[in-house]
Structure formats: C-alpha cells, structure tokens
Design a protein around this motif. Structure first.
Motif, mmCIF file in Angstrom:
data_model
loop_
_atom_site.group_PDB
_atom_site.id
_atom_site.type_symbol
_atom_site.label_atom_id
_atom_site.label_comp_id
_atom_site.label_asym_id
_atom_site.label_seq_id
_atom_site.Cartn_x
_atom_site.Cartn_y
_atom_site.Cartn_z
ATOM 1 N N ARG A 87 40.709 0.296 60.248
ATOM 2 C CA ARG A 87 40.972 1.037 59.241
ATOM 3 C C ARG A 87 42.741 0.683 58.800
ATOM 4 O O ARG A 87 43.274 0.846 59.538
ATOM 5 C CB ARG A 87 41.102 2.585 59.446
ATOM 6 N N LYS A 88 42.570 0.112 57.660
ATOM 7 C CA LYS A 88 44.250 -0.305 57.113
ATOM 8 C C LYS A 88 44.837 0.980 56.704
ATOM 9 O O LYS A 88 45.217 0.756 55.490
ATOM 10 C CB LYS A 88 44.003 -1.369 56.392
ATOM 11 N N ILE A 89 45.084 2.139 57.288
ATOM 12 C CA ILE A 89 45.605 3.138 56.930
ATOM 13 C C ILE A 89 47.286 2.784 57.017
ATOM 14 O O ILE A 89 47.675 2.288 57.841
ATOM 15 C CB ILE A 89 45.468 4.403 57.659
ATOM 16 N N PRO A 90 47.844 2.872 55.688
ATOM 17 C CA PRO A 90 49.463 2.641 55.639
ATOM 18 C C PRO A 90 50.118 3.495 56.576
ATOM 19 O O PRO A 90 49.846 4.724 56.846
ATOM 20 C CB PRO A 90 49.804 2.983 54.053
ATOM 21 N N SER A 91 51.103 2.640 57.080
ATOM 22 C CA SER A 91 52.122 3.596 58.095
ATOM 23 C C SER A 91 52.932 4.545 57.199
ATOM 24 O O SER A 91 52.990 3.934 55.953
ATOM 25 C CB SER A 91 52.866 2.474 58.978
ATOM 26 N N VAL A 92 53.760 5.133 57.906
ATOM 27 C CA VAL A 92 54.512 6.051 56.889
ATOM 28 C C VAL A 92 55.983 6.029 57.616
ATOM 29 O O VAL A 92 56.242 5.814 58.700
ATOM 30 C CB VAL A 92 54.192 7.489 56.835
ATOM 31 N N SER A 93 56.942 6.257 56.869
ATOM 32 C CA SER A 93 58.370 6.455 57.037
ATOM 33 C C SER A 93 58.785 7.746 58.220
ATOM 34 O O SER A 93 57.876 8.750 57.802
ATOM 35 C CB SER A 93 59.244 6.568 56.033
ATOM 36 N N ALA A 94 59.479 7.664 59.041
ATOM 37 C CA ALA A 94 59.807 8.855 59.704
ATOM 38 C C ALA A 94 60.515 10.100 58.940
ATOM 39 O O ALA A 94 60.642 11.098 59.284
ATOM 40 C CB ALA A 94 60.754 8.567 60.801
ATOM 41 N N GLU A 95 60.979 9.469 57.717
ATOM 42 C CA GLU A 95 61.509 10.563 56.837
ATOM 43 C C GLU A 95 60.702 11.361 55.952
ATOM 44 O O GLU A 95 61.005 12.193 55.134
ATOM 45 C CB GLU A 95 62.648 9.743 55.954
ATOM 46 N N MET A 96 59.487 10.901 55.895
ATOM 47 C CA MET A 96 58.137 11.451 54.990
ATOM 48 C C MET A 96 58.105 12.942 55.331
ATOM 49 O O MET A 96 58.302 13.479 56.553
ATOM 50 C CB MET A 96 56.976 10.826 55.313
ATOM 51 N N SER A 97 58.007 13.833 54.415
ATOM 52 C CA SER A 97 57.851 15.291 54.619
ATOM 53 C C SER A 97 56.412 15.663 55.339
ATOM 54 O O SER A 97 55.525 15.046 55.081
ATOM 55 C CB SER A 97 58.105 15.932 53.268
ATOM 56 N N LEU A 98 56.543 16.885 56.192
ATOM 57 C CA LEU A 98 55.033 17.151 56.466
ATOM 58 C C LEU A 98 54.204 17.612 55.237
ATOM 59 O O LEU A 98 53.221 17.134 55.506
ATOM 60 C CB LEU A 98 55.458 18.680 57.321
ATOM 61 N N LYS A 99 54.669 17.919 53.974
ATOM 62 C CA LYS A 99 53.772 18.453 52.862
ATOM 63 C C LYS A 99 53.116 16.994 52.615
ATOM 64 O O LYS A 99 51.723 16.861 52.679
ATOM 65 C CB LYS A 99 54.566 18.979 52.049
ATOM 66 N N LEU A 115 57.192 27.121 51.420
ATOM 67 C CA LEU A 115 57.149 25.851 51.216
ATOM 68 C C LEU A 115 58.299 25.083 51.986
ATOM 69 O O LEU A 115 58.171 23.891 52.286
ATOM 70 C CB LEU A 115 57.022 25.359 49.841
ATOM 71 N N ILE A 116 59.576 25.568 51.853
ATOM 72 C CA ILE A 116 60.562 24.749 52.074
ATOM 73 C C ILE A 116 60.729 23.843 53.520
ATOM 74 O O ILE A 116 61.136 22.893 53.790
ATOM 75 C CB ILE A 116 61.916 25.421 51.923
ATOM 76 N N TYR A 117 60.056 24.641 54.644
ATOM 77 C CA TYR A 117 59.932 24.239 55.770
ATOM 78 C C TYR A 117 58.605 22.991 55.978
ATOM 79 O O TYR A 117 58.838 22.283 56.782
ATOM 80 C CB TYR A 117 59.602 25.199 56.872
ATOM 81 N N GLN A 118 58.121 22.733 54.913
ATOM 82 C CA GLN A 118 57.166 21.779 54.989
ATOM 83 C C GLN A 118 57.947 20.578 54.428
ATOM 84 O O GLN A 118 57.414 19.370 54.418
ATOM 85 C CB GLN A 118 56.058 21.837 53.702
ATOM 86 N N SER A 119 59.243 20.531 54.123
ATOM 87 C CA SER A 119 60.105 19.502 53.821
ATOM 88 C C SER A 119 60.661 18.792 54.980
ATOM 89 O O SER A 119 61.206 17.811 54.949
ATOM 90 C CB SER A 119 61.253 19.795 52.721
ATOM 91 N N LEU A 120 60.408 19.473 55.994
ATOM 92 C CA LEU A 120 60.889 18.761 57.125
ATOM 93 C C LEU A 120 60.390 17.426 57.453
ATOM 94 O O LEU A 120 59.153 17.166 57.467
ATOM 95 C CB LEU A 120 60.511 19.651 58.426
ATOM 96 N N PRO A 121 61.096 16.488 57.870
ATOM 97 C CA PRO A 121 60.726 15.054 58.091
ATOM 98 C C PRO A 121 59.992 14.907 59.398
ATOM 99 O O PRO A 121 59.744 15.666 60.330
ATOM 100 C CB PRO A 121 61.828 14.118 58.431
ATOM 101 N N VAL A 122 58.665 14.185 59.160
ATOM 102 C CA VAL A 122 57.637 13.851 60.192
ATOM 103 C C VAL A 122 58.254 13.479 61.706
ATOM 104 O O VAL A 122 57.626 14.031 62.676
ATOM 105 C CB VAL A 122 56.510 13.098 59.928
ATOM 106 N N ARG A 123 59.637 12.944 61.656
ATOM 107 C CA ARG A 123 60.031 12.432 63.023
ATOM 108 C C ARG A 123 60.590 13.575 63.869
ATOM 109 O O ARG A 123 60.461 13.532 64.907
ATOM 110 C CB ARG A 123 61.351 11.365 62.778
ATOM 111 N N HIS A 124 60.563 14.641 63.027
ATOM 112 C CA HIS A 124 61.190 15.908 63.998
ATOM 113 C C HIS A 124 59.846 16.530 64.659
ATOM 114 O O HIS A 124 60.247 17.225 65.564
ATOM 115 C CB HIS A 124 61.775 16.947 62.904
ATOM 116 N N PHE A 125 58.710 16.033 64.364
ATOM 117 C CA PHE A 125 57.532 16.380 65.130
ATOM 118 C C PHE A 125 56.602 15.453 65.757
ATOM 119 O O PHE A 125 55.929 15.615 66.784
ATOM 120 C CB PHE A 125 56.652 17.492 64.293
ATOM 121 N N MET A 126 56.940 14.108 65.315
ATOM 122 C CA MET A 126 55.991 13.102 65.852
ATOM 123 C C MET A 126 56.126 12.906 67.404
ATOM 124 O O MET A 126 57.164 13.223 67.961
ATOM 125 C CB MET A 126 56.353 11.887 65.057
ATOM 126 N N LYS A 127 55.123 12.207 67.927
ATOM 127 C CA LYS A 127 55.272 11.912 69.295
ATOM 128 C C LYS A 127 55.568 10.428 69.255
ATOM 129 O O LYS A 127 55.151 9.569 68.675
ATOM 130 C CB LYS A 127 53.778 11.961 69.952
#
Length: 549
Positions: A79-91, A243-255
């Motif tokens: 599956r060619k699911i695009p990768s994302v930036s670490a700065e992408m929001s949780l939302k 909603l505002i906490y959904q703006s957190l970048p995914v890098r804050h939670f990623m493994k």
C-alpha cells in the motif's frame, strides 16, 4: 482477465557462459518486441571475461543480477500510503487515516522513516490529561492551530511556532484576567472588547476570538504593535478549548525507537516468524537506505505472489538460481539433457538437440516474424560460436551453422575473427584466482547419489592451457569440499587441436575417466582426450554411462 504486469526474469544457470547470458538478453528482447515489456533479462552469477568482451563489442549491458528468487517483501501488494511530516497535527493525521482506511501512518524526514503513529496513539492522546502548557511544550505551529480550530489568522505570522506560555479561557472580568494571564499565553475569548484589550496589555502571544465575533480595527492595530496574533474562528469557546489540543504535532506522540520495519529485499520466510510475534496490523517497508516505500498488512503477507521466471540454457535444479523451487516457472528454453527441474503446473518447455540455446532463440525470432537487429545478431552469433567452439564441437548441427551464417551477415562480422577475439579474451585469466578460473564455466550434476562438477575452459594457446593446469590442479580438492561434490573434472579444451586435457579430483574420478574414454591417466593427475571438446555431448554422457554400469 486483467493483464499481469509483474516482472518476469529470464535467467540462465549459475556460473553463466556466453550462451546463458546471450540467450537471456535475446529472449527478453524478443518478448519486448512482441508486446511484453515486463520480461527482464537476468543472471545469477558473474559475467566471464569472454562474455564481457562480447557485451562490450556489441554495446549491450550485462543483465540484472538476481541471486535468489524466493519471494520477497517487494513481491507483495504494498500500500502506497503517503508518509507524513512530524509537524502534521493530530487532527489531520486522524483524517488521513480515515480517508485511507488505515490505522498507522509513517512519519518521514527527507524520505527517511523517523517514526510511526497509530489510531491507538491518537485516541490515547485524547484520553490523556494535558496541562495548560502542552501546546508550547510541543512547539506547536500556528499553521496547525489555525487549521485545527477552522480559523483565520488576521494579525501575525502564521509561520511562527508557540514555544512559551499556556492556553487559557478569558471568561472573567478584566480585573480577574490580569491575575492569571502571563506573557506568551494563548487566550481564548469572546467578543468583549475589554477582555481582548486586557489580554493584549498582559502581553499574550495570541488571542483566539470565538463564535465569528468581529475584531475592531483598534484591537487589530494594538495587537500588531504588541506582537500579539489574532485568530478568528466560527466555533464557540468550549469547542475551541476541546479542539486546540488536536493541533499538537504527531512527533509529540509518535513512536520513534525500536521500530519494527521490513526491507524491500527481506525474504517472506524470514519475515513470517517476526510478524507472528507482534500484534501490529501494518508494517512499514523501507529500502536498503532506510527510505520509506509503503506499508503492508498481515493479509498482504498471506497473499504474496511468487517471483516469475523463465529458465534458459539449463533445466537442472543444481544449476538453477537459488530459490528456484519457490518461484513460478513459466517457460524453459534449453538444449541440454532433461534434468531435475519440476514444476507445479504445465509450462512452455522447448528443448531441442542443438549446439546453442541461442540457435533456438534465433528460430523463435523467425517464427514470430521479428527482425533481428545487428546488435542481437552479434550477441546470438557469439553464443553459438562459444558453445560450438566455432562449429567444431560434435554438438554443432546444420541448424547451428545455418543460424551462424545468417546472424554473421546481419551483424556484419567475420565468425573466424570474432571467435579468435572471444576465445583470447576468455582465456586471459592473469588476474583471476584458481577458484575463479575453475568456476568461470562450471556446472553441477547429480547422477543417482553421486554429485559431480564439470568445469571447462577453452583456448587457442597450448602454453596458456599449461599455465592454467598448474594453477588449478591444487585447487580441485577445495572445490569438491566447498561445493559438496564427490568428483570434480576440469576440461582444458584446445580449440585448434580439437582435444581436451582433463584434470580431476575424487575417489573414483580416475577410474571413471579411464574406463569411460579408454585412456590411461598421466601421473594420476590428468588424462588427454583427443576429439573431446563438448561437456554436454561427450564428457557428461560418458561419465553418466560409466557411473551407471
């Protein structure tokens, strides 16, 4: 039925000779000319000096090296699911997962895999407890904040990042707000002018004005002077606070540590045990450099397709590419005796008693009505010359000679001159080790429970063959042990004299040669066989018959 565009490798035997390489290239070219661009010439061994001379002379690249045809991760439906930036929001990450119907996203930087985030990670983040400073601690961008609250930035630079302060709701009177608003805070407000003015005066970094309330020019001007951003949003105060906490970048939670990934070239049989020990549904795939290529699921592993191959110039399993038994064989084009290759279903099998596989390929061009280019003609002519020792071998047929004549005309070359140049290049072994010389054109055969190996080298120079003998004779024992053989025979063929001297190793090797060819060994090291120049038609059949007696 849908067209199958999977790659098909056309591949010769191990330790490939000129016929093996040339037939793979010529047949792949024929396939392309007949509308099959996914057929690729391949090799499973090194190119010999003779073959490299031929490739260079006719301007053809060596085939792709394929050392093993077991099913690999690259053979799966990835599956060619695009990768994302670490700065992408949780939302945004959650939305992307829903749109692509996946539970995992891969985070990359310059294509390199840096981490993973799953729906479970995001759900856990929603259920977790945030302190008022989490937005700044995560260095959340204003791009994320504005997008997450569906807002519009009317004052300030959207490229900024929040690195200090906390998030507050300005619900009290200005007197009360002055007590808890600190410099750099983000303040969520309504339309009250006094509260907006107070927050700016208290050096807040950003005001989020809710419910689509108007912001006066005075407030906008003052905010701009004080370096305070203003965002307007159609949502009410409660919704924005949620909603505002959904703006957190995914890098804050990623493994990002101990990631379980698989490489393109990993074999499925090696991957299965690892996969079985985890509960992951999706697995990231990377190339050898660590670049993200896509994701596979457990279902993809179960449905992985076998590699598809066509065997040319051999049909012995001991000579075939590693992993051949796990591949799907589509065709076999050969001119040798029937060997040990077995297939799970019927295949196109063309076996003709000719001197060269390329003679068969030549006939297939004629049958398909495809013109042969000078380049392909030179390549196939070289293979025929090599296998028939310039039409001197007993394996040579009238068809080989006819094909050689036609191909020489198309390629505009003199077969005698080409042969001399080829054999000279092939016997120039000064830089090769004894092991490399022996294995330059070496084939293994099984006769009952006896495993034998027969190597051959041809030259027009008797002195050179003498030097080759001195170098290779001491190496035969090591060859037998390394390759798991009971007997090893090495033919040193003098093309001009049309004879071979054979050196050997193995308990019964000397007896087999003496009895089979009615000769006497010289010093228990070698025998001379006048008129014997063919491994396929003279050497191998005699050894087999003698062993079976």
């Amino acid at each position: 039925m849908a067209k199958d565009d999977r790659i098909v490798y056309i591949i010769g035997h191990k330790n490939p000779d000129t016929d093996s390489i040339a037939s793979a290239i010529a047949y792949a070219n024929l396939k392309k000319e007949t509308g099959h661009p996914n057929y690729i010439a391949a090799r499973c061994g090194n190119v010999s000096s003779e073959t490299q001379y031929v490739l260079d002379r006719f301007g053809v690249k060596a085939p792709k090296f394929v050392g093993d045809v077991r099913t690999q991760v690259r053979d799966m439906d990835m599956r060619k699911i695009p990768s994302v930036s670490a700065e992408m929001s949780l939302k945004e990450a959650w939305k992307m997962m829903k749109d692509n119907k996946v539970v995992t996203l891969c985070i990359t930087e310059d294509k390199l895999l840096k981490g993973l985030i799953t729906t479970g990670d995001i759900m856990e983040s929603y259920m977790g407890e945030y302190n008022a400073s989490t937005i700044s601690e995560a260095h959340t961008s204003y791009v994320n904040i504005v997008d997450t609250v569906d807002g519009t930035l009317i004052v300030g630079d959207i490229g900024d990042v929040q690195t200090e302060g906390k998030v507050l709701i300005g619900a009290g009177t200005p007197d009360v707000m002055e007590e808890f608003i600190k410099p750099h805070d983000i303040v969520i407000l309504g339309d009250r002018y006094e509260s907006q003015l107070c927050a700016i005066e208290m050096q807040a970094d950003c005001l989020i004005i809710c419910a689509g309330a108007k912001v006066t020019q005075t407030i906008q001007k003052l905010a701009d002077e004080k370096g305070c951003k203003i965002i307007t949003t159609p949502h009410d105060t409660f919704t924005v606070a949620r909603l505002i906490y959904q703006s957190l970048p995914v890098r804050h939670f990623m493994k990002s540590e101990d990631l379980l990934t698989f490489k393109h070239d990993d074999f499925i049989e090696d991957v299965h045990p690892i996969m079985a020990t985890t509960r992951h549904r999706y697995f990231p795939i990377v190339d050898s450099a660590g670049n993200y290529k896509g994701m596979v699921s457990r279902r993809n592993f179960l449905a992985a397709g076998k590699k598809r191959i066509i065997l040319v110039d051999h049909n012995e399993q001991s000579q075939a590419v590693n992993g051949m038994e796990d591949a799907e064989i589509l065709e076999i084009i050969d001119h040798h005796r029937l060997g040990t290759v077995a297939t799970s279903k019927p295949v196109y099998f063309r076996n003709m008693p000719l001197g060269s596989t390329c003679t068969i390929i030549y006939l297939m061009y004629l049958e398909a009505g495809i013109d042969i280019s000078p380049q392909m003609a030179g390549l196939m002519l070289s293979a025929i010359i090599s296998d028939t020792l310039l039409f001197r071998s007993p394996t040579c047929t009238d068809m080989d000679k006819k094909a050689g004549t036609v191909l020489a005309t198309i390629a505009n070359v003199d077969p005698e001159e080409l042969a001399k140049s080829m054999f000279t290049a092939g016997s120039d072994l000064g830089s090769k080790t004894p092991d490399e010389i022996i294995h330059q054109d070496f084939k293994k055969f099984s006769v009952g429970k006896t495993n034998i190996g027969i190597g051959q080298i041809s030259s027009m120079d008797n002195n050179e063959l003498s030097h080759i003998k001195d170098a290779t004779l001491p190496e035969l024992e090591n060859t037998a042990k390394k390759d798991g053989l009971d007997m090893v025979f090495f033919m040193m063929t003098n093309i001009l004299k049309e004879s071979s001297e054979v050196i050997f190793y193995g308990q019964k090797a000397e007896v087999i040669l003496e009895a089979g060819f009615n000769v006497t060994s010289r010093n228990h090291h070698s025998v001379t066989l006048p008129g014997v120049v063919s491994r396929k038609k003279q050497m191998l059949p005699t050894i087999i018959n003698t062993l079976n007696q």
